[in-house]
Enzyme design. Structure first.
Site, PDB file in Angstrom:
ATOM      1  N   GLY B 103       0.923  -1.379  -0.346  1.00  0.00           N
ATOM      2  CA  GLY B 103       0.097   0.017  -0.018  1.00  0.00           C
ATOM      3  C   GLY B 103       0.922   1.040  -0.031  1.00  0.00           C
ATOM      4  N   CYS B 104       0.236   2.682  -0.415  1.00  0.00           N
ATOM      5  CA  CYS B 104       1.455   2.972  -0.703  1.00  0.00           C
ATOM      6  C   CYS B 104       0.391   4.573   0.647  1.00  0.00           C
ATOM      7  CB  CYS B 104       0.888   4.859  -2.007  1.00  0.00           C
ATOM      8  SG  CYS B 104       1.278   5.475  -2.267  1.00  0.00           S
ATOM      9  N   VAL B 105       1.392   4.930   1.344  1.00  0.00           N
ATOM     10  CA  VAL B 105       0.609   5.596   2.311  1.00  0.00           C
ATOM     11  C   VAL B 105       1.652   7.201   2.454  1.00  0.00           C
ATOM     12  CG1 VAL B 105       0.841   3.887   4.235  1.00  0.00           C
ATOM     13  CG2 VAL B 105       3.045   4.859   3.858  1.00  0.00           C
TER      14      VAL B 105
END
Lengths: 395, 105
Positions: B103-105
């Site tokens: 996931g991209c944060v």
């Protein structure tokens, strides 16, 4: 720290401005993680490569967001930054702290983390840089005991953020601080427990100057504005003129919609031509000010480049009253989230979904009527796609 | 790469404790992984979530979106956090033997 250890970073200390290298060296004297971080960064400069791995899932009990996993890809050489996770801490509205609160925050962070902070990240949160996995829960507990909570990260509602608004600024048309706090408290679930296709940001600006850059940086921009005509104090206009200020050249000629006239020492406005851009008010703050009927314009879709290019938010509600408990606004937000969550693909921002499915479908789904204010130049381009059943009805 | 020792067998996990080879997953291993996430006993509701995630992953090769998970299990997200206090991604996916969701944060 030995001076010769980081020759490339040392170059950054030589200019006239403050350098983060100096800060990190100072913290490195008492914290081994800060020291290893500096050495790892020097290594990155040498290799022209980032030495943080991508991704990582860490967290605290009951929360899906708020802590971001970071691991070094060279854990043997830099053991103290093997795990270097980031906390996002929800900032107070308008970033007002007591020094006591700041001291507590720093004490907690020196106990459990690297001691290094970033006030503030682009989301608005306090960023606490670097804690090992085993300290995360204890650090969170200590933050909670001192009145702090985590902000958003991942596919959730990111920490709402607002300009300082009426606390310091005479232009504020809405109470940005109260609204930001209210939305933060209302949407705790959405902030802490990621549930959507991707992130969703709300930013609140008190006036169209948009000092928080809500229009460029948030999926949902709330921008203070007014409905009636801006107010002109003709005596103050005279004072500007007497002081040699070029009202015609710097204000009237620069009005983007040519809504102002300056004749016989009087400045007159054609209210229906004014788009509330703030230019004249910024130039002559003593003579001009926003009108009395204050509220906010709501815009949607702002974001940086991801699937699609960068978007600015565009208007979906030209004017809404912004008074507690803000129910109309909250209802609209929930309808937007429902539509986006039902139709969005993984990592598709709401603006990109509207781009893919069309503004007409979006407006229908969330129950908004198309209005001229949604169009950039409605007088030059009044084009709108009608639904087939509306064409019959309207001839 | 870190390892966990389970029934005399060494199993590779990443730094967040996700197993690296999904084919090694079985229900007994799930019970073991649950303990590392602070869950003492897996109830029928836990298994409903775990089995759905595991089957979805084997069919589509990715983890489902949260909305899908809630719809298919009939559980509200809040209840899923009660079942898995570290959340659906870090907790439930790990126990269900999925590789770490990126996931991209």
């Amino acid at each position: 720290m030995a001076d010769k250890e980081t020759p490339l970073l040392d170059e950054l200390e030589k200019g006239p401005w403050p350098s983060f290298v100096k800060d990190m060296k100072r913290m490195g004297e008492k914290n081994p993680a800060a020291r290893d971080h500096l050495r790892l960064l020097e290594k990155s400069y040498e290799d022209k490569l980032v030495h943080w791995k991508h991704g990582g899932i860490v967290g605290v009990q009951g929360y899906g967001g708020g802590v971001i996993g970071r691991y070094s890809d060279m854990p043997e050489e830099f053991p103290h930054v093997r795990e270097f996770h980031t906390f996002r801490v929800n900032q107070p509205s308008g970033w007002f702290y007591t020094t006591e609160a700041l001291r507590k925050l720093c004490d907690v962070w020196e106990t459990y983390g690297s001691g290094m902070t970033n006030f503030h990240g682009s989301t608005g949160d306090v960023i606490l840089l670097g804690a090992p996995t085993e300290n995360l829960q204890a650090c969170f507990n200590a933050l909670s005991e001192n009145g702090f909570d985590l902000g958003g990260s991942g596919s959730d509602l990111r920490t709402p953020s607002a300009c300082v608004g009426p606390a310091r600024c005479e232009y504020a048309c809405i109470d940005t601080l109260d609204l930001c706090h209210d939305l933060t408290m209302e949407f705790q679930d959405e902030i802490h427990r990621p549930m959507w296709p991707y992130k969703f940001k709300i930013k609140i600006a008190g006036c169209p100057n948009d000092c928080v850059a809500a229009i460029a940086r948030s999926d949902f921009s709330i921008i203070g504005t007014w409905k009636d005509a801006l107010k002109i104090d003709q005596d103050a206009v005279k004072e500007y003129a007497e002081a040699g200020f070029d009202i015609q050249g710097l204000v009237v000629d620069k009005c983007p919609t040519k809504a102002l006239k300056y004749e016989g020492g009087r400045l007159e406005l054609v209210p229906e031509d004014c788009t509330k851009c703030m230019h004249c008010i910024n130039k002559m703050p003593k003579a001009l000010r926003p009108g009395d009927e204050k509220g906010a314009a709501l815009l949607i879709g702002g974001k940086a480049t991801i699937l699609q290019s960068a978007f600015l938010s565009w208007v979906i509600v030209p004017w809404m009253e912004m008074k507690p408990p803000y129910d109309e606004l909250k209802d609209l937000l929930r309808r937007i989230w429902e539509w986006w969550d039902e139709n969005g693909k993984v990592r598709e921002r709401v603006g990109e979904l509207i781009y893919r499915l069309g503004m007409r479908n979006f407006l229908k789904a969330v129950g908004l009527k198309p209005v001229p204010q949604m169009v950039f130049r409605p007088r030059a381009n009044p084009y709108i796609f009608w639904w087939p059943e509306e064409v019959g009805k309207n001839g | 790469m870190p390892e966990i020792e389970y029934k005399g067998q060494k199993i590779e996990v990443d730094e967040d404790g996700f197993i690296q080879d999904p084919s090694l997953w079985n229900e007994e291993l799930a019970e073991y992984l649950a303990k590392t996430e602070g869950i003492e006993e897996l109830t029928e509701d836990h298994w409903k979530v775990i089995r759905f995630l595991n089957e979805y992953y084997h069919e589509y090769g990715i983890a489902p979106m949260i909305r899908k998970l809630c719809k298919e299990t009939g559980f509200k997200l809040k209840y899923i956090y009660e079942l898995f206090p570290s959340g659906p991604a870090k907790g439930a996916c790990k126990i269900a033997g999925l590789p770490k969701p990126t996931g991209c944060v």
